[in-house]
Design a protein around this motif. Structure first.
Motif: not given
Length: 306
Positions: A55, A57-59
């Motif tokens: 999460t 890394s994604w956000s």
């Protein structure tokens, strides 16, 4: 040995202790309320770390990752309780151990299937980077101090939840006499699901916080689970207060032993032997403490029904 080194290692011990408390609190809460030995608790720690890393890394937000990681661990814990654990409450402890050991294998392979074999890395948030100066020189990482503060805040919140709220009153009542509060109209199944999810959330948050200090990888929860059981035995099974005191004690003994015992043995032994003896004794130190506590107080330092 300098003052700065001593302070640094003591803070490291407290930080390790706080992380162990987040693991042990959920474990001892589940055992104290439900009478369940949950060997799969370390898997929830691992799931929280993996979800947080992905999460974040994604956000690009560590804090969002921390929240989602704890939430994911709580969600998985709730599902596991409803699907598997609920059928174990009336079984003996051997059945519980075997079933939750099987859960370790299932959750580990499920995590591997979802996130892959490769370790993940979680960056320390910019707000908590850097170090604060220590007396005598040197500095201590802000992130580790933040872990101590977050852990103690969660410990206080857990105490207030258990001691001051209606939910906590029901949890304490369910621990004493589940049949009686069920007869009074409390949905005992829902209460147990909430307690199990709460313990899972604490484990997931612990895993997410540690994920920024080490790699996030498959099987990372099992070594911590062993230490958490040592904490519970020392503190007293089912005791949140005992879990807090025991976890800080284990953290300090383990950290200070690994750092200072080899140096102390160098005063009386050749360097090569001192390192070997000191390292071996340091590895055993927490188990020696556990044995001494059990000799002195067989039910732990703060037995829940003492």
């Amino acid at each position: 040995m300098t003052v700065a080194l001593l302070i640094e290692q003591m803070l490291n011990g407290v930080q390790l202790g706080v992380m162990l408390f987040l693991m042990a609190a959920g474990l001892t809460l589940v055992f104290g309320v439900m009478g369940l030995i949950n060997l799969a608790h370390g898997s929830l720690y691992m799931i929280g770390a993996f979800v947080c890393a992905v999460t974040a890394s994604w956000s690009g937000s560590f804090w969002l990752g921390l929240f989602v990681g704890g939430l994911a661990a709580a969600g998985v814990g709730a599902v596991v309780e409803m699907v598997v654990i609920r059928r174990l409450y009336d079984r003996d402890h051997l059945d519980q151990v075997l079933a939750t050991f099987a859960l370790i294998l299932i959750l580990t392979e499920g995590t591997r299937w979802v996130f892959g074999d490769q370790p993940l890395w979680l960056d320390i948030p910019a707000l908590l980077s850097g170090a604060v100066p220590l007396p005598g020189g040197g500095g201590y990482p802000v992130y580790r101090l933040a872990i101590i503060v977050i852990g103690l805040a969660l410990a206080l919140g857990l105490y207030l939840l258990i001691a001051k709220t209606r939910l906590g009153m029901r949890i304490r009542a369910g621990e004493s006499d589940r049949e009686m509060i069920a007869a009074l109209g409390v949905d005992i199944s829902l209460l147990y699901t909430v307690v199990f999810a709460l313990g899972a959330a604490l484990a997931g948050i612990a895993g997410a916080l540690v994920g920024a200090l080490q790699s996030v990888q498959i099987g990372m929860g099992e070594p911590v689970l062993i230490l958490a059981f040592v904490v519970i035995v020392i503190g007293g099974i089912g005791s949140i207060k005992g879990a807090l005191v025991g976890s800080v004690l284990v953290g300090l003994v383990d950290t200070l032993g690994r750092v200072f015992l080899p140096g102390l043995f160098k005063l009386i032994l050749p360097a090569s032997q001192a390192t070997a003896v000191g390292s071996s004794l340091a590895s055993m130190s927490i188990y020696l403490v556990m044995a001494l506590v059990l000799i002195w107080r067989p039910q732990g330092l703060f037995p829940h029904h003492g």
